[in-house]
Design a protein around this motif. Sequence first.
Motif, PDB file in Angstrom:
ATOM      1  N   THR A  41       0.835  -1.215   0.000  1.00 51.21           N
ATOM      2  CA  THR A  41       0.000   0.000   0.000  1.00 51.21           C
ATOM      3  C   THR A  41       0.864   1.256   0.000  1.00 51.21           C
ATOM      4  OG1 THR A  41      -0.213  -0.096   2.409  1.00 51.21           O
ATOM      5  CG2 THR A  41      -1.996  -1.069   1.107  1.00 51.21           C
ATOM      6  N   ASP A  42       2.144   1.135   0.330  1.00 48.29           N
ATOM      7  CA  ASP A  42       3.044   2.292   0.227  1.00 48.29           C
ATOM      8  C   ASP A  42       3.233   2.688  -1.231  1.00 48.29           C
ATOM      9  OD1 ASP A  42       3.358   2.306   2.955  1.00 48.29           O
ATOM     10  OD2 ASP A  42       5.305   1.290   2.930  1.00 48.29           O
ATOM     11  N   VAL A  43       3.301   1.683  -2.107  1.00 48.42           N
ATOM     12  CA  VAL A  43       3.528   1.937  -3.522  1.00 48.42           C
ATOM     13  C   VAL A  43       2.210   2.126  -4.271  1.00 48.42           C
ATOM     14  CG1 VAL A  43       4.586   1.029  -5.626  1.00 48.42           C
ATOM     15  CG2 VAL A  43       5.613   0.538  -3.413  1.00 48.42           C
ATOM     16  N   PHE A  44       1.230   1.309  -3.932  1.00 56.09           N
ATOM     17  CA  PHE A  44      -0.085   1.353  -4.570  1.00 56.09           C
ATOM     18  C   PHE A  44      -1.116   1.713  -3.506  1.00 56.09           C
ATOM     19  CE2 PHE A  44       2.409  -2.041  -6.677  1.00 56.09           C
ATOM     20  CZ  PHE A  44       2.533  -1.461  -7.918  1.00 56.09           C
ATOM     21  N   PRO A  45      -1.242   2.999  -3.176  1.00 53.81           N
ATOM     22  CA  PRO A  45      -2.087   3.400  -2.046  1.00 53.81           C
ATOM     23  C   PRO A  45      -3.579   3.221  -2.318  1.00 53.81           C
ATOM     24  CG  PRO A  45      -1.275   5.323  -3.197  1.00 53.81           C
ATOM     25  CD  PRO A  45      -0.624   4.137  -3.844  1.00 53.81           C
ATOM     26  N   VAL A  46      -4.323   3.188  -1.232  1.00 54.86           N
ATOM     27  CA  VAL A  46      -5.786   3.169  -1.310  1.00 54.86           C
ATOM     28  C   VAL A  46      -6.220   4.608  -1.576  1.00 54.86           C
ATOM     29  CG1 VAL A  46      -7.912   2.670  -0.059  1.00 54.86           C
ATOM     30  CG2 VAL A  46      -5.886   1.240   0.296  1.00 54.86           C
ATOM     31  N   VAL A  47      -6.989   4.814  -2.632  1.00 55.86           N
ATOM     32  CA  VAL A  47      -7.418   6.157  -3.027  1.00 55.86           C
ATOM     33  C   VAL A  47      -8.935   6.200  -3.144  1.00 55.86           C
ATOM     34  CG1 VAL A  47      -5.282   6.771  -4.215  1.00 55.86           C
ATOM     35  CG2 VAL A  47      -7.052   5.554  -5.456  1.00 55.86           C
ATOM     36  N   ARG A  48      -9.483   7.397  -3.307  1.00 57.95           N
ATOM     37  CA  ARG A  48     -10.937   7.566  -3.388  1.00 57.95           C
ATOM     38  C   ARG A  48     -11.496   7.258  -4.768  1.00 57.95           C
ATOM     39  NH1 ARG A  48     -11.798  13.070   0.130  1.00 57.95           N
ATOM     40  NH2 ARG A  48     -11.173  12.140   2.099  1.00 57.95           N
ATOM     41  N   ASP A  49     -10.737   7.564  -5.804  1.00 57.88           N
ATOM     42  CA  ASP A  49     -11.194   7.334  -7.172  1.00 57.88           C
ATOM     43  C   ASP A  49     -11.426   5.832  -7.385  1.00 57.88           C
ATOM     44  OD1 ASP A  49     -11.585   7.063  -9.898  1.00 57.88           O
ATOM     45  OD2 ASP A  49      -9.834   8.233 -10.483  1.00 57.88           O
ATOM     46  N   LYS A  50     -12.647   5.468  -7.770  1.00 56.97           N
ATOM     47  CA  LYS A  50     -13.027   4.054  -7.908  1.00 56.97           C
ATOM     48  C   LYS A  50     -12.159   3.315  -8.935  1.00 56.97           C
ATOM     49  CE  LYS A  50     -16.697   3.847  -5.225  1.00 56.97           C
ATOM     50  NZ  LYS A  50     -16.610   3.186  -3.955  1.00 56.97           N
ATOM     51  N   ASN A  51     -11.917   3.951 -10.098  1.00 61.06           N
ATOM     52  CA  ASN A  51     -11.119   3.295 -11.139  1.00 61.06           C
ATOM     53  C   ASN A  51      -9.679   3.082 -10.685  1.00 61.06           C
ATOM     54  OD1 ASN A  51     -13.294   3.195 -12.905  1.00 61.06           O
ATOM     55  ND2 ASN A  51     -12.819   5.200 -13.772  1.00 61.06           N
ATOM     56  N   GLN A  53      -8.651   3.036  -7.651  1.00 60.79           N
ATOM     57  CA  GLN A  53      -8.670   2.123  -6.509  1.00 60.79           C
ATOM     58  C   GLN A  53      -8.623   0.667  -6.982  1.00 60.79           C
ATOM     59  OE1 GLN A  53     -12.261   2.233  -4.151  1.00 60.79           O
ATOM     60  NE2 GLN A  53     -11.101   1.872  -2.280  1.00 60.79           N
ATOM     61  N   ALA A  54      -9.390   0.349  -8.028  1.00 64.72           N
ATOM     62  CA  ALA A  54      -9.384  -1.011  -8.570  1.00 64.72           C
ATOM     63  C   ALA A  54      -8.028  -1.342  -9.195  1.00 64.72           C
ATOM     64  CB  ALA A  54     -10.499  -1.168  -9.599  1.00 64.72           C
ATOM     65  N   LEU A  55      -7.434  -0.380  -9.900  1.00 59.58           N
ATOM     66  CA  LEU A  55      -6.107  -0.597 -10.500  1.00 59.58           C
ATOM     67  C   LEU A  55      -5.050  -0.859  -9.432  1.00 59.58           C
ATOM     68  CD1 LEU A  55      -6.010   2.121 -13.303  1.00 59.58           C
ATOM     69  CD2 LEU A  55      -6.122  -0.350 -13.605  1.00 59.58           C
ATOM     70  N   ASN A  56      -5.078  -0.051  -8.380  1.00 64.47           N
ATOM     71  CA  ASN A  56      -4.095  -0.201  -7.312  1.00 64.47           C
ATOM     72  C   ASN A  56      -4.300  -1.514  -6.550  1.00 64.47           C
ATOM     73  OD1 ASN A  56      -2.805   2.130  -7.965  1.00 64.47           O
ATOM     74  ND2 ASN A  56      -3.534   3.304  -6.227  1.00 64.47           N
ATOM     75  N   ARG A  57      -5.548  -1.916  -6.357  1.00 61.92           N
ATOM     76  CA  ARG A  57      -5.829  -3.167  -5.666  1.00 61.92           C
ATOM     77  C   ARG A  57      -5.251  -4.336  -6.462  1.00 61.92           C
ATOM     78  NH1 ARG A  57     -11.147  -3.641  -6.027  1.00 61.92           N
ATOM     79  NH2 ARG A  57     -11.455  -1.949  -4.544  1.00 61.92           N
ATOM     80  N   ARG A  58      -5.476  -4.302  -7.774  1.00 57.00           N
ATOM     81  CA  ARG A  58      -4.939  -5.375  -8.623  1.00 57.00           C
ATOM     82  C   ARG A  58      -3.409  -5.349  -8.623  1.00 57.00           C
ATOM     83  NH1 ARG A  58      -6.018  -9.105 -12.626  1.00 57.00           N
ATOM     84  NH2 ARG A  58      -4.314  -9.309 -14.110  1.00 57.00           N
ATOM     85  N   ALA A  59      -2.808  -4.165  -8.712  1.00 56.73           N
ATOM     86  CA  ALA A  59      -1.349  -4.058  -8.716  1.00 56.73           C
ATOM     87  C   ALA A  59      -0.758  -4.587  -7.410  1.00 56.73           C
ATOM     88  CB  ALA A  59      -0.925  -2.613  -8.951  1.00 56.73           C
ATOM     89  N   ARG A  60      -1.417  -4.273  -6.279  1.00 56.02           N
ATOM     90  CA  ARG A  60      -0.959  -4.806  -4.991  1.00 56.02           C
ATOM     91  C   ARG A  60      -0.995  -6.328  -4.996  1.00 56.02           C
ATOM     92  NH1 ARG A  60      -3.967  -0.473  -2.770  1.00 56.02           N
ATOM     93  NH2 ARG A  60      -5.749  -1.834  -2.452  1.00 56.02           N
ATOM     94  N   GLU A  61      -2.067  -6.880  -5.538  1.00 55.47           N
ATOM     95  CA  GLU A  61      -2.220  -8.334  -5.571  1.00 55.47           C
ATOM     96  C   GLU A  61      -1.180  -8.980  -6.485  1.00 55.47           C
ATOM     97  OE1 GLU A  61      -3.182 -11.992  -4.622  1.00 55.47           O
ATOM     98  OE2 GLU A  61      -3.910 -10.208  -3.593  1.00 55.47           O
ATOM     99  N   CYS A  92       9.278  -6.956  -8.164  1.00 51.00           N
ATOM    100  CA  CYS A  92       7.830  -7.172  -8.023  1.00 51.00           C
ATOM    101  C   CYS A  92       7.043  -5.949  -8.480  1.00 51.00           C
ATOM    102  CB  CYS A  92       7.482  -7.520  -6.573  1.00 51.00           C
ATOM    103  SG  CYS A  92       8.143  -9.107  -6.056  1.00 51.00           S
ATOM    104  N   LEU A  93       7.549  -4.775  -8.193  1.00 50.49           N
ATOM    105  CA  LEU A  93       6.919  -3.540  -8.653  1.00 50.49           C
ATOM    106  C   LEU A  93       6.897  -3.498 -10.178  1.00 50.49           C
ATOM    107  CD1 LEU A  93       5.875  -0.638  -8.004  1.00 50.49           C
ATOM    108  CD2 LEU A  93       8.251   0.082  -8.120  1.00 50.49           C
ATOM    109  N   CYS A  94       7.991  -3.879 -10.786  1.00 46.92           N
ATOM    110  CA  CYS A  94       8.098  -3.898 -12.245  1.00 46.92           C
ATOM    111  C   CYS A  94       7.082  -4.866 -12.845  1.00 46.92           C
ATOM    112  CB  CYS A  94       9.518  -4.291 -12.624  1.00 46.92           C
ATOM    113  SG  CYS A  94       9.911  -4.097 -14.351  1.00 46.92           S
ATOM    114  N   VAL A  95       6.934  -6.043 -12.256  1.00 42.46           N
ATOM    115  CA  VAL A  95       5.963  -7.029 -12.734  1.00 42.46           C
ATOM    116  C   VAL A  95       4.545  -6.470 -12.616  1.00 42.46           C
ATOM    117  CG1 VAL A  95       4.945  -9.303 -12.249  1.00 42.46           C
ATOM    118  CG2 VAL A  95       7.430  -9.027 -12.299  1.00 42.46           C
TER     119      VAL A  95
END
Length: 164
Positions: A41-51, A53-61, A92-95
């Motif tokens: 979550t430091d790199v892919f934070p939780v944000v308010r924007d729904k789109n 937010q979904a991108l960051n959630r997937r990137a974290r996973e 992992c960030l690159c992937v």
Amino acid sequence: MADPVRKKPVLQVVREGNPGKRPVPESVKLPPADLDEPDWTDVFPVVRDKNLQALNRRAREVARREWRRIVPVLKHAVGLAAVDATLLHDYCLCVARIDQCERDLSTRGLLMEGERGWQKNGATTIVSQYRAQLKVYIRELGLSPSARTGFSPPKDDDDDDPFD
């Protein structure tokens, strides 16, 4: 005529043989370490924007899955030290970023309508740069068949092994 001062790299000596029987220096040995998975979550934070937010959630996973897939393999294959944490984090960030770009290319296409007509999707340039960097990481970590030839597994101090 070959330069008598220039020495061959260690891997070249191992690959081609050592007819002169000169001692081959061992590589630097670092103490093994248990690496903790980073907080994605430091790199892919939780944000308010729904789109986003979904991108960051997937990137974290994606980053989390890659970390959990690769760290045990590397720990067994070559051994990991504390100094390797940043390299693995960046790998992992690159992937995860490649996954983001590829998803963008799949949804929006390679070409996009712009101010001046059709133009290349910017994600194509970004993913190309990330893939070039991924290639470097794969080589550094020994994750390709050709890169693995330069690595030897860490030695255990077990006296049970009959081949010691």
